[in-house]
Motif scaffolding. Structure first.
Motif, PDB file in Angstrom:
ATOM      1  N   ASP A  67       0.842  -1.208   0.000  1.00 20.60           N
ATOM      2  CA  ASP A  67       0.000   0.000   0.000  1.00 20.60           C
ATOM      3  C   ASP A  67       0.868   1.245   0.000  1.00 20.60           C
ATOM      4  O   ASP A  67       1.871   1.316   0.714  1.00 20.60           O
ATOM      5  N   ILE A  68       0.434   2.253  -0.774  1.00 19.05           N
ATOM      6  CA  ILE A  68       1.009   3.594  -0.660  1.00 19.05           C
ATOM      7  C   ILE A  68      -0.158   4.555  -0.489  1.00 19.05           C
ATOM      8  O   ILE A  68      -1.276   4.292  -0.960  1.00 19.05           O
ATOM      9  N   VAL A  69       0.093   5.665   0.200  1.00 18.46           N
ATOM     10  CA  VAL A  69      -0.932   6.706   0.365  1.00 18.46           C
ATOM     11  C   VAL A  69      -0.290   8.010  -0.090  1.00 18.46           C
ATOM     12  O   VAL A  69       0.809   8.338   0.341  1.00 18.46           O
ATOM     13  N   TYR A  70      -0.967   8.713  -1.003  1.00 16.88           N
ATOM     14  CA  TYR A  70      -0.348   9.927  -1.547  1.00 16.88           C
ATOM     15  C   TYR A  70      -1.356  11.058  -1.649  1.00 16.88           C
ATOM     16  O   TYR A  70      -2.549  10.852  -1.835  1.00 16.88           O
ATOM     17  N   GLN A  71      -0.798  12.246  -1.508  1.00 13.79           N
ATOM     18  CA  GLN A  71      -1.614  13.462  -1.638  1.00 13.79           C
ATOM     19  C   GLN A  71      -1.404  14.020  -3.039  1.00 13.79           C
ATOM     20  O   GLN A  71      -0.269  14.068  -3.527  1.00 13.79           O
ATOM     21  N   VAL A  72      -2.472  14.443  -3.696  1.00 19.13           N
ATOM     22  CA  VAL A  72      -2.341  15.049  -5.024  1.00 19.13           C
ATOM     23  C   VAL A  72      -1.879  16.496  -4.852  1.00 19.13           C
ATOM     24  O   VAL A  72      -2.574  17.319  -4.256  1.00 19.13           O
ATOM     25  N   VAL A  73      -0.642  16.762  -5.341  1.00 22.65           N
ATOM     26  CA  VAL A  73      -0.092  18.117  -5.195  1.00 22.65           C
ATOM     27  C   VAL A  73       0.322  18.712  -6.537  1.00 22.65           C
ATOM     28  O   VAL A  73       0.499  19.918  -6.649  1.00 22.65           O
ATOM     29  N   GLY A  74       0.520  17.883  -7.539  1.00 22.76           N
ATOM     30  CA  GLY A  74       0.991  18.385  -8.833  1.00 22.76           C
ATOM     31  C   GLY A  74       0.640  17.395  -9.930  1.00 22.76           C
ATOM     32  O   GLY A  74      -0.176  16.495  -9.744  1.00 22.76           O
ATOM     33  N   LYS A  75       1.305  17.590 -11.077  1.00 28.37           N
ATOM     34  CA  LYS A  75       0.987  16.786 -12.265  1.00 28.37           C
ATOM     35  C   LYS A  75       1.150  15.278 -12.043  1.00 28.37           C
ATOM     36  O   LYS A  75       0.310  14.482 -12.449  1.00 28.37           O
ATOM     37  N   GLY A  76       2.274  14.897 -11.391  1.00 25.89           N
ATOM     38  CA  GLY A  76       2.571  13.472 -11.241  1.00 25.89           C
ATOM     39  C   GLY A  76       1.547  12.750 -10.383  1.00 25.89           C
ATOM     40  O   GLY A  76       0.999  11.707 -10.780  1.00 25.89           O
ATOM     41  N   THR A  77       1.269  13.310  -9.236  1.00 30.34           N
ATOM     42  CA  THR A  77       0.309  12.657  -8.332  1.00 30.34           C
ATOM     43  C   THR A  77      -1.121  12.741  -8.890  1.00 30.34           C
ATOM     44  O   THR A  77      -1.945  11.867  -8.625  1.00 30.34           O
ATOM     45  N   LYS A  78      -1.387  13.771  -9.706  1.00 30.20           N
ATOM     46  CA  LYS A  78      -2.709  13.870 -10.352  1.00 30.20           C
ATOM     47  C   LYS A  78      -2.892  12.673 -11.298  1.00 30.20           C
ATOM     48  O   LYS A  78      -3.936  12.017 -11.302  1.00 30.20           O
ATOM     49  N   ILE A  79      -1.843  12.406 -12.098  1.00 33.37           N
ATOM     50  CA  ILE A  79      -1.923  11.265 -13.021  1.00 33.37           C
ATOM     51  C   ILE A  79      -2.089   9.964 -12.230  1.00 33.37           C
ATOM     52  O   ILE A  79      -2.938   9.127 -12.557  1.00 33.37           O
ATOM     53  N   LEU A  80      -1.329   9.831 -11.154  1.00 36.09           N
ATOM     54  CA  LEU A  80      -1.465   8.605 -10.329  1.00 36.09           C
ATOM     55  C   LEU A  80      -2.911   8.412  -9.868  1.00 36.09           C
ATOM     56  O   LEU A  80      -3.440   7.304  -9.862  1.00 36.09           O
ATOM     57  N   SER A  81      -3.542   9.525  -9.499  1.00 41.78           N
ATOM     58  CA  SER A  81      -4.902   9.423  -8.926  1.00 41.78           C
ATOM     59  C   SER A  81      -5.928   8.932  -9.952  1.00 41.78           C
ATOM     60  O   SER A  81      -7.009   8.476  -9.574  1.00 41.78           O
ATOM     61  N   HIS A  82      -5.590   9.040 -11.251  1.00 40.96           N
ATOM     62  CA  HIS A  82      -6.529   8.607 -12.290  1.00 40.96           C
ATOM     63  C   HIS A  82      -6.312   7.159 -12.740  1.00 40.96           C
ATOM     64  O   HIS A  82      -7.081   6.632 -13.543  1.00 40.96           O
ATOM     65  N   LEU A  83      -5.254   6.527 -12.237  1.00 42.18           N
ATOM     66  CA  LEU A  83      -4.970   5.150 -12.665  1.00 42.18           C
ATOM     67  C   LEU A  83      -5.987   4.180 -12.051  1.00 42.18           C
ATOM     68  O   LEU A  83      -6.501   4.423 -10.955  1.00 42.18           O
ATOM     69  N   VAL A  84      -6.243   3.100 -12.785  1.00 41.32           N
ATOM     70  CA  VAL A  84      -7.280   2.162 -12.315  1.00 41.32           C
ATOM     71  C   VAL A  84      -6.724   0.741 -12.195  1.00 41.32           C
ATOM     72  O   VAL A  84      -5.646   0.435 -12.716  1.00 41.32           O
ATOM     73  N   THR A  85      -7.501  -0.104 -11.540  1.00 45.83           N
ATOM     74  CA  THR A  85      -7.148  -1.510 -11.345  1.00 45.83           C
ATOM     75  C   THR A  85      -6.719  -2.155 -12.664  1.00 45.83           C
ATOM     76  O   THR A  85      -7.379  -1.966 -13.682  1.00 45.83           O
ATOM     77  N   GLY A  86      -5.600  -2.867 -12.609  1.00 46.19           N
ATOM     78  CA  GLY A  86      -5.129  -3.589 -13.798  1.00 46.19           C
ATOM     79  C   GLY A  86      -4.045  -2.840 -14.559  1.00 46.19           C
ATOM     80  O   GLY A  86      -3.290  -3.440 -15.317  1.00 46.19           O
ATOM     81  N   GLU A  87      -3.950  -1.507 -14.360  1.00 39.36           N
ATOM     82  CA  GLU A  87      -2.895  -0.765 -15.050  1.00 39.36           C
ATOM     83  C   GLU A  87      -1.557  -1.075 -14.389  1.00 39.36           C
ATOM     84  O   GLU A  87      -1.496  -1.521 -13.243  1.00 39.36           O
ATOM     85  N   LYS A  88      -0.490  -0.801 -15.151  1.00 42.73           N
ATOM     86  CA  LYS A  88       0.852  -1.148 -14.671  1.00 42.73           C
ATOM     87  C   LYS A  88       1.651   0.097 -14.312  1.00 42.73           C
ATOM     88  O   LYS A  88       1.436   1.167 -14.890  1.00 42.73           O
ATOM     89  N   LEU A  89       2.568  -0.041 -13.356  1.00 43.37           N
ATOM     90  CA  LEU A  89       3.476   1.046 -12.978  1.00 43.37           C
ATOM     91  C   LEU A  89       4.906   0.519 -12.996  1.00 43.37           C
ATOM     92  O   LEU A  89       5.147  -0.619 -12.583  1.00 43.37           O
ATOM     93  N   ASP A  90       5.821   1.385 -13.428  1.00 47.95           N
ATOM     94  CA  ASP A  90       7.246   1.048 -13.417  1.00 47.95           C
ATOM     95  C   ASP A  90       7.819   1.648 -12.125  1.00 47.95           C
ATOM     96  O   ASP A  90       7.774   2.865 -11.931  1.00 47.95           O
ATOM     97  N   ILE A  91       8.298   0.794 -11.236  1.00 47.29           N
ATOM     98  CA  ILE A  91       8.798   1.304  -9.942  1.00 47.29           C
ATOM     99  C   ILE A  91      10.227   0.828  -9.666  1.00 47.29           C
ATOM    100  O   ILE A  91      10.679  -0.187 -10.192  1.00 47.29           O
ATOM    101  N   LEU A  92      10.905   1.579  -8.822  1.00 48.52           N
ATOM    102  CA  LEU A  92      12.181   1.167  -8.236  1.00 48.52           C
ATOM    103  C   LEU A  92      11.916   1.000  -6.746  1.00 48.52           C
ATOM    104  O   LEU A  92      11.263   1.849  -6.145  1.00 48.52           O
ATOM    105  N   GLY A  93      12.486  -0.036  -6.170  1.00 46.54           N
ATOM    106  CA  GLY A  93      12.328  -0.100  -4.732  1.00 46.54           C
ATOM    107  C   GLY A  93      12.280  -1.492  -4.166  1.00 46.54           C
ATOM    108  O   GLY A  93      12.292  -2.457  -4.921  1.00 46.54           O
ATOM    109  N   PRO A  94      12.253  -1.587  -2.857  1.00 49.91           N
ATOM    110  CA  PRO A  94      12.185  -0.480  -1.905  1.00 49.91           C
ATOM    111  C   PRO A  94      13.534   0.245  -1.800  1.00 49.91           C
ATOM    112  O   PRO A  94      14.575  -0.386  -1.865  1.00 49.91           O
ATOM    113  N   LEU A  95      13.471   1.579  -1.633  1.00 47.04           N
ATOM    114  CA  LEU A  95      14.678   2.396  -1.579  1.00 47.04           C
ATOM    115  C   LEU A  95      14.826   3.067  -0.204  1.00 47.04           C
ATOM    116  O   LEU A  95      13.850   3.256   0.522  1.00 47.04           O
TER     117      LEU A  95
END
Ligand SMILES: Cc1cc2nc3c(=O)[nH]c(=O)nc-3n(C[C@H](O)[C@H](O)[C@H](O)COP(=O)(O)OP(=O)(O)OC[C@H]3O[C@@H](n4cnc5c(N)ncnc54)[C@H](O)[C@@H]3O)c2cc1C
Ligand code: FES
Length: 266
Positions: A67-95
């Motif tokens: 789980d991650i919890v994020y606040q929408v503050v700009g372009k990047g987090t806005k895009i994250l907020s529109h993603l839906v179940t089944g979509e993919k994300l490219d991540i690095l981590g845990p860092l």
């Protein structure tokens, strides 16, 4: 560091402007520690070259869920907020280097402000054998989230808000200060906005209690290569620049220099 593609299991609004996303990642679920973060490549906008760091809010090791919890503050987090179940994300981590429990620690106070509440929930989830008291500060009722989660592992949850719509009206550090004057833990762990961290450092001058803080510095690469995230660590007369992404984001509070000439760096 491990770059991989993960599937979104759920992405939902949990408070005003605050979203919780669950992804499936065997690697992160099995290896992450509280205070560590994932570095997310924002999809669908090639202009957003830099990844966005978001702390791990909790994991389910049996199901490999993170789980991650994020606040929408700009372009990047806005895009994250529109993603839906089944979509993919490219991540690095845990860092990063997360929180740690020094030998002999039995009783801890965990302190979170705003989106800094998210990473400290993982502390309670992972180390729920400890005697935990939580201090959570929000802008107001509609911004508050996961209080029920903290109630599961805390002996007591202290709440505050800027507008008084939930808990004490005022800074969460004022409540912490009041509690410290009557009862002291072995360790304090905190994450929140810079003004909260500064107030915490000031309060701690009165008490001899070790405290770990997580810094949410702006980041570039997230893996130690670009020096975007440096912060002054040490004492006023003997300090060095350290990288928040690899040396931190968690540091001993007394070592983090946030005032005076360093203010613009941290
Ligand atoms: C180690 C780490 C862990 C983090 N964990 C979380 C988390 O769990 N939940 C969460 O909501 N956020 C977290 N953040 C902050 C998060 O990374 C930023 O809010 C996000 O990158 C903003 O991306 P954006 O494209 O939406 O906004 P941008 O367009 O990049 O920025 C929008 C506005 O937000 C400000 N901003 C952006 N990043 C930061 C930052 N790091 N600190 C202060 N102000 C910033 C910018 O100055 C600007 O005013 C974390 C940051 C770090 C370094
Ligand atoms: S973000 Fe590049 S060195 Fe820390």
């Amino acid at each position: 560091m491990y770059r991989h593609s993960v599937e979104i299991i759920e992405n939902k609004k949990i408070a005003s402007n605050i979203y919780k996303m669950t992804i499936i990642s065997n690697h992160v679920a099995q290896t992450a520690n509280p205070g560590q973060f994932i570095h997310i490549k924002i999809p669908y906008d090639e202009s957003l070259l830099l990844r966005r760091p978001i702390s791990i809010n909790g994991v389910n090791r049996d199901q490999n869920l993170v789980d991650i919890v994020y606040q929408v503050v700009g372009k990047g987090t806005k895009i994250l907020s529109h993603l839906v179940t089944g979509e993919k994300l490219d991540i690095l981590g845990p860092l990063g280097r997360g929180f740690w429990i020094p030998k002999g620690t039995k009783k801890i106070y965990i302190v979170g402000g705003g989106c800094g509440v998210a990473p400290i929930r993982f502390i309670g989830e992972r180390w729920n054998h400890l005697d935990i008291t939580s201090f959570l500060g929000f802008r107001g009722q509609s911004w508050a989230y996961q209080i029920d989660e903290f109630e599961k592992f805390s002996i007591k949850v202290f709440l505050s808000s800027d507008d008084g719509s939930i808990g004490f009206k005022g800074p969460i550090i004022s409540l912490l200060d009041k509690q410290l004057s009557i009862d002291k833990p072995d360790l304090i762990m905190a994450c929140g906005p810079i003004h909260m961290i500064k107030a915490l450092q000031k309060t701690l001058i009165k008490y001899d209690i070790p405290c770990q803080i997580s810094l949410e510095e702006r980041m570039g690469c997230g893996i130690g290569g670009c020096l975007v995230c440096t912060c002054a660590i040490g004492s006023k007369n003997n300090w060095n620049y350290k990288k928040v992404c690899t040396h931190g984001p968690v540091f001993w509070s007394e070592e983090v220099i946030l005032d005076g000439e360093f203010e613009t760096k941290c």
